[in-house]
Scaffold this active site. Structure first.
Site, PDB file in Angstrom:
ATOM      1  N   GLY A 183     -84.792 -59.478 -25.376  1.00 58.95           N
ATOM      2  CA  GLY A 183     -83.598 -59.754 -26.174  1.00 58.95           C
ATOM      3  C   GLY A 183     -83.245 -58.691 -27.193  1.00 58.95           C
ATOM      4  CG  ASP A 227     -83.516 -61.825 -29.380  1.00 53.46           C
ATOM      5  OD1 ASP A 227     -84.495 -62.302 -29.989  1.00 53.46           O
ATOM      6  OD2 ASP A 227     -83.215 -62.171 -28.227  1.00 53.46           O
ATOM      7  CG  ASP A 238     -84.089 -71.188 -32.117  1.00 52.86           C
ATOM      8  OD1 ASP A 238     -83.588 -71.897 -33.001  1.00 52.86           O
ATOM      9  OD2 ASP A 238     -84.157 -71.544 -30.925  1.00 52.86           O
ATOM     10  CE  LYS A 272     -80.086 -70.026 -32.373  1.00 53.57           C
ATOM     11  NZ  LYS A 272     -80.391 -70.842 -31.200  1.00 53.57           N
ATOM     12  CG  PHE A 296     -78.186 -71.054 -26.668  1.00 56.61           C
ATOM     13  CD1 PHE A 296     -79.539 -71.206 -26.945  1.00 56.61           C
ATOM     14  CD2 PHE A 296     -77.804 -70.162 -25.685  1.00 56.61           C
ATOM     15  CE1 PHE A 296     -80.490 -70.484 -26.240  1.00 56.61           C
ATOM     16  CE2 PHE A 296     -78.752 -69.438 -24.973  1.00 56.61           C
ATOM     17  CZ  PHE A 296     -80.098 -69.609 -25.255  1.00 56.61           C
ATOM     18  CB  VAL A 297     -75.540 -66.702 -30.018  1.00 54.90           C
ATOM     19  CG1 VAL A 297     -74.818 -67.465 -31.084  1.00 54.90           C
ATOM     20  CG2 VAL A 297     -76.925 -66.326 -30.491  1.00 54.90           C
ATOM     21  CG  ASP A 336     -81.799 -64.694 -21.728  1.00 52.46           C
ATOM     22  OD1 ASP A 336     -82.365 -64.670 -22.841  1.00 52.46           O
ATOM     23  OD2 ASP A 336     -82.218 -65.378 -20.771  1.00 52.46           O
ATOM     24  NE  ARG A 367     -82.146 -60.607 -20.783  1.00 49.49           N
ATOM     25  CZ  ARG A 367     -82.891 -61.324 -21.623  1.00 49.49           C
ATOM     26  NH1 ARG A 367     -82.673 -61.253 -22.916  1.00 49.49           N
ATOM     27  NH2 ARG A 367     -83.844 -62.109 -21.169  1.00 49.49           N
TER      28      ARG A 367
HETATM   29  P1  IMP Z   1     -88.165 -68.776 -31.443  1.00 51.75           P
HETATM   30  O1  IMP Z   1     -89.563 -68.502 -30.929  1.00 51.75           O
HETATM   31  O2  IMP Z   1     -87.736 -70.182 -31.188  1.00 51.75           O
HETATM   32  O3  IMP Z   1     -87.909 -68.330 -32.858  1.00 51.75           O
HETATM   33  O4  IMP Z   1     -87.169 -68.005 -30.517  1.00 51.75           O
HETATM   34  C1  IMP Z   1     -87.174 -66.693 -30.375  1.00 51.75           C
HETATM   35  C2  IMP Z   1     -86.695 -66.305 -29.000  1.00 51.75           C
HETATM   36  O5  IMP Z   1     -85.987 -67.356 -28.315  1.00 51.75           O
HETATM   37  C3  IMP Z   1     -85.702 -65.195 -29.180  1.00 51.75           C
HETATM   38  O6  IMP Z   1     -86.353 -63.950 -29.160  1.00 51.75           O
HETATM   39  C4  IMP Z   1     -84.780 -65.395 -28.002  1.00 51.75           C
HETATM   40  O7  IMP Z   1     -85.291 -64.722 -26.878  1.00 51.75           O
HETATM   41  C5  IMP Z   1     -84.794 -66.876 -27.735  1.00 51.75           C
HETATM   42  N1  IMP Z   1     -83.639 -67.557 -28.366  1.00 51.75           N
HETATM   43  C6  IMP Z   1     -83.640 -68.383 -29.419  1.00 51.75           C
HETATM   44  N2  IMP Z   1     -82.403 -68.794 -29.733  1.00 51.75           N
HETATM   45  C7  IMP Z   1     -81.592 -68.203 -28.834  1.00 51.75           C
HETATM   46  C8  IMP Z   1     -80.159 -68.216 -28.647  1.00 51.75           C
HETATM   47  O8  IMP Z   1     -79.370 -68.846 -29.368  1.00 51.75           O
HETATM   48  N3  IMP Z   1     -79.707 -67.464 -27.608  1.00 51.75           N
HETATM   49  C9  IMP Z   1     -80.511 -66.731 -26.788  1.00 51.75           C
HETATM   50  N4  IMP Z   1     -81.840 -66.677 -26.947  1.00 51.75           N
HETATM   51  C10 IMP Z   1     -82.371 -67.405 -27.969  1.00 51.75           C
HETATM   52 MG    MG Z   2     -86.377 -62.873 -26.989  1.00 51.71          MG
END
Ligand code: IMP
Ligand code: MG
Length: 197
Positions: free
Chosen positions: A58, A114, A117, A145, A166-167, A173, A179
């Site tokens: 990402g 990227d 979340d 977020k 969700f972006v 992606d 992407r």
């Molecule tokens: P986390 O581990 O939940 O913080 O998420 C991190 C990873 O989830 C990011 O590096 C993204 O690859 C994916 N991700 C989380 N939210 C989104 C979104 O809104 N769009 C696309 N990918 C996301």
């Molecule tokens: Mg990622």
């Protein structure tokens, strides 16, 4: 070629228009913010060598556009980490696709991702890199977020704060698509709901 990079939801990318709810940040807005972020990072790491660890896939576009704005001695390594398994639900289980931890002993590490979340990815990456005894670790994300996170993560540099939506685009992606969009956009909720059924 460069004109194409700035065309929002148009031209080559017309085929995705019906999937996109709205464009959040177009190419020029992203690049303007990257100028500011890069200036801040360059000033903070003045007279130091930076070791950037970018989290694939990402952060590819972000990494490439940001690092070309940072005129410092710099090493780059990438980590491939997965948590989403093709849908939009975070499992909390992190899979490191390579076995060796990058050699960051005594280095000033800047982790690039990227989006922040749930926090699972960056918490796991930070913990893993700490075992290699770097001099310092900071984290830089393009997007963060606004939400209650599963894991607390201290992030030092944030491109944009966004709502909990969700972006896609600019490296991000949904089921490995979108992407290559040159902008960041919110995906239509129907598409997410279909995939989560
Ligand atoms: P986390 O581990 O939940 O913080 O998420 C991190 C990873 O989830 C990011 O590096 C993204 O690859 C994916 N991700 C989380 N939210 C989104 C979104 O809104 N769009 C696309 N990918 C996301
Ligand atoms: Mg990622």
């Amino acid at each position: 070629m460069s004109a194409l990079i700035c065309v929002p939801a148009d031209g080559l990318f017309r085929f995705v228009q019906s999937d996109i709810e709205r464009v959040l940040f177009d190419g020029p807005a992203i690049h303007k913010r990257l100028d500011e972020l890069a200036a801040q990072i360059t000033a903070d790491y003045h007279n130091r060598e930076l070791t950037v660890i970018a989290i694939l896939t990402g952060s590819l576009m972000f990494m490439s556009d940001l690092l070309r704005r940072i005129p410092l001695p710099l090493r780059l390594d990438c980590l491939s980490v997965a948590s989403y398994h093709g849908t939009t639900k975070a499992s909390g289980d992190m899979i490191f696709k390579q076995l060796a931890v990058p050699d960051v002993a005594d280095r000033d590490v800047l982790i690039l991702d990227d989006i922040l979340d749930t926090g699972h990815t960056l918490a796991a990456v930070r913990k893993t890199l700490e075992t290699a005894k770097p001099r310092s670790i900071r984290i830089c994300v393009l997007l963060s977020k606004r939400k209650q996170r599963a894991r607390d993560v201290d992030v030092d540099y944030i491109g944009f704060e966004i709502e909990d939506e969700f972006v896609v685009g600019y490296g991000l992606d949904f089921m490995e698509q979108y992407r290559n969009l040159p902008y960041l956009a919110v995906l239509k909720k129907e598409l997410l709901e279909q995939a989560n059924q």
